[in-house]
Design a protein around this motif. Structure first.
Motif, PDB file in Angstrom:
ATOM      1  N   ASP A  82     -37.947  -6.358  25.599  1.00 17.26           N
ATOM      2  CA  ASP A  82     -39.230  -6.280  26.297  1.00 17.26           C
ATOM      3  C   ASP A  82     -40.239  -5.471  25.494  1.00 17.26           C
ATOM      4  OD1 ASP A  82     -38.246  -7.754  28.429  1.00 17.26           O
ATOM      5  OD2 ASP A  82     -37.757  -6.004  29.648  1.00 17.26           O
ATOM      6  N   SER A 107     -27.336  -6.210  35.852  1.00 19.37           N
ATOM      7  CA  SER A 107     -27.666  -4.916  36.434  1.00 19.37           C
ATOM      8  C   SER A 107     -27.088  -4.811  37.840  1.00 19.37           C
ATOM      9  CB  SER A 107     -29.187  -4.733  36.491  1.00 19.37           C
ATOM     10  OG  SER A 107     -29.755  -4.763  35.191  1.00 19.37           O
ATOM     11  N   SER A 147     -25.395   1.650  35.618  1.00 23.80           N
ATOM     12  CA  SER A 147     -26.401   0.665  36.024  1.00 23.80           C
ATOM     13  C   SER A 147     -26.223  -0.713  35.411  1.00 23.80           C
ATOM     14  CB  SER A 147     -27.803   1.190  35.682  1.00 23.80           C
ATOM     15  OG  SER A 147     -27.866   1.605  34.330  1.00 23.80           O
ATOM     16  N   GLU A 148     -25.270  -0.883  34.494  1.00 25.18           N
ATOM     17  CA  GLU A 148     -25.078  -2.198  33.864  1.00 25.18           C
ATOM     18  C   GLU A 148     -23.588  -2.462  33.662  1.00 25.18           C
ATOM     19  OE1 GLU A 148     -26.953  -2.223  30.002  1.00 25.18           O
ATOM     20  OE2 GLU A 148     -25.861  -0.476  29.306  1.00 25.18           O
ATOM     21  N   PRO A 177     -27.914  -5.424  29.599  1.00 29.24           N
ATOM     22  CA  PRO A 177     -28.945  -5.395  30.647  1.00 29.24           C
ATOM     23  C   PRO A 177     -29.932  -4.240  30.547  1.00 29.24           C
ATOM     24  CG  PRO A 177     -26.804  -5.932  31.588  1.00 29.24           C
ATOM     25  CD  PRO A 177     -26.554  -5.516  30.170  1.00 29.24           C
ATOM     26  N   VAL A 178     -29.486  -3.077  30.115  1.00 29.16           N
ATOM     27  CA  VAL A 178     -30.406  -1.937  30.001  1.00 29.16           C
ATOM     28  C   VAL A 178     -30.939  -1.807  28.578  1.00 29.16           C
ATOM     29  CG1 VAL A 178     -30.639   0.569  30.153  1.00 29.16           C
ATOM     30  CG2 VAL A 178     -29.395  -0.674  31.925  1.00 29.16           C
ATOM     31  N   ALA A 233     -30.719 -10.640  38.312  1.00 33.01           N
ATOM     32  CA  ALA A 233     -30.665  -9.755  37.143  1.00 33.01           C
ATOM     33  C   ALA A 233     -29.302  -9.872  36.467  1.00 33.01           C
ATOM     34  CB  ALA A 233     -30.936  -8.320  37.550  1.00 33.01           C
ATOM     35  N   THR A 281     -34.286  -3.816  27.413  1.00 36.72           N
ATOM     36  CA  THR A 281     -35.432  -2.908  27.260  1.00 36.72           C
ATOM     37  C   THR A 281     -36.029  -3.047  25.860  1.00 36.72           C
ATOM     38  OG1 THR A 281     -34.506  -1.320  28.836  1.00 36.72           O
ATOM     39  CG2 THR A 281     -36.178  -0.497  27.311  1.00 36.72           C
ATOM     40  N   ARG A 325     -36.630  -7.642  33.561  1.00 31.12           N
ATOM     41  CA  ARG A 325     -35.510  -7.503  34.493  1.00 31.12           C
ATOM     42  C   ARG A 325     -35.065  -8.829  35.118  1.00 31.12           C
ATOM     43  NH1 ARG A 325     -35.120  -1.996  35.084  1.00 31.12           N
ATOM     44  NH2 ARG A 325     -37.044  -0.798  34.918  1.00 31.12           N
ATOM     45  N   THR A 326     -35.066  -9.903  34.352  1.00 28.92           N
ATOM     46  CA  THR A 326     -34.619 -11.182  34.882  1.00 28.92           C
ATOM     47  C   THR A 326     -33.516 -11.772  34.005  1.00 28.92           C
ATOM     48  OG1 THR A 326     -36.211 -12.489  33.594  1.00 28.92           O
ATOM     49  CG2 THR A 326     -36.943 -11.677  35.754  1.00 28.92           C
ATOM     50  N   ARG A 359     -40.960  -3.863  32.004  1.00 30.76           N
ATOM     51  CA  ARG A 359     -39.647  -4.483  32.057  1.00 30.76           C
ATOM     52  C   ARG A 359     -39.687  -5.828  32.774  1.00 30.76           C
ATOM     53  NH1 ARG A 359     -35.065  -2.147  31.468  1.00 30.76           N
ATOM     54  NH2 ARG A 359     -34.564  -4.343  31.098  1.00 30.76           N
TER      55      ARG A 359
END
Length: 306
Positions: free
Chosen positions: A134, A91, A66-67, A126-127, A109, A131, A254-255, A252
């Motif tokens: 955040d 992402s 995913s990243e 990114p993950v 993203a 995370t 996510r930007t 999240r």
């Protein structure tokens, strides 16, 4: 053809296989990225297993991951701020995966990779790091307060401990004893997870803690939830049971904004993603197994090309 690692049906590790796919075409809002590195995360095997919902026939075969970090080789319509040959991280777009020679990344993203940040480090941001950022910032703790992180030895926990430490927050982390050196190197106090963990924490924090960032879920979350009185300060990365305890999920962002912030922390030497295990694409199964079994320390990365 593009070499990738994924699956044709939901299931265990036995459904994984290498795939030969057509070169993807970026849709509006997407970037075509030649992958240099791909981060490996628990969510990858959870998606493969069907734990996050069964894959529809139209989604299969699916590529894991995913990243990613890499180099832009194509720009879709309605994308601003990116050009071909930009070094980026971000992402993957819906329906795409990171364990591949090329993938699609959602432009909103994604962010440019600072030159001081390696492709391997950037692929983990990114993950895990986003995370962590955040979660820590949403708790809005003051300097000197105490944050308990469950699962502090994983990728998100490693980043969260450093981000909190940089804000002057005291960090207690639960993890297995074998991860003591890693957790303590982050400036956190390790409390061994398992039976009696709450009692061990109360020995040093008789009045409990100011907040809990749960990255382990399940029994690990249930065991320590009583250590925080204000349940608005109890957040989890993914255990739905947190709501029953009066807490909530990490919200999240996510930007690109958050990606730029965490990349700057890495560039400034304030955040070390602790990439502990780097495997080539042909060892993708072993890379994911290290995370799925739970033996990984820090982050695991698949190096696709250099």
């Amino acid at each position: 053809m593009v070499k990738a690692f994924g699956y044709r049906s939901n299931g265990g590790p036995d459904v994984q296989e290498f795939l030969d796919l057509d070169m993807p075409t970026p849709m509006p809002g997407e970037l075509l990225v030649e992958v240099r590195s791909a981060g490996v995360n628990p969510v990858d095997w959870k998606i493969r297993s069907g734990m996050m919902g069964p894959a529809s026939e139209s989604d299969l075969p699916a590529v894991l991951g995913s990243e990613v970090s890499g180099v832009v080789r194509g720009v879709g319509k309605d994308v601003d701020g990116f050009s071909e040959n930009d070094e980026v991280f971000g992402s993957v777009a819906p329906g795409s995966g990171g364990y591949a020679e090329y993938t699609l990344v959602t432009a909103t993203a994604a962010a440019r990779k600072p030159p001081q940040v390696s492709f391997n480090d950037a692929a983990t941001l990114p993950v895990a790091a986003a995370t962590a950022y955040d979660g820590v910032t949403q708790l809005n703790l003051k300097e000197g307060q105490t944050l308990l992180i469950t699962g502090a030895g994983g990728g998100v926990g490693v980043a969260a401990a450093q981000i909190a430490r940089d804000l002057g927050i005291n960090v207690i982390g639960t993890a297995s004893e074998e991860k003591r050196a890693l957790v303590e190197s982050l400036g956190a106090t390790l409390i061994a997870s398992g039976d009696g963990v709450a009692d061990r924490i109360r020995e040093i924090m008789p009045d409990g803690v100011d907040a809990i960032l749960d990255l382990a879920g399940g029994d690990a979350l249930q065991a320590v939830a009583g250590l925080v009185v204000d349940r608005t300060k109890l957040i989890s990365a993914g255990d739905p049971g947190v709501g029953e305890l009066g807490g909530h999920f990490i919200e999240r962002d996510r930007t690109s904004r958050v990606l730029e912030i965490v990349a700057a922390l890495v560039a400034d030497g304030k955040l070390d993603p602790h990439v502990e295990d780097v495997r080539p694409l042909n060892e993708a199964a072993d890379a994911l197994a290290a995370v799925e079994i739970g033996h990984a320390r820090g982050k695991v990365v698949i190096e696709v090309s250099s």
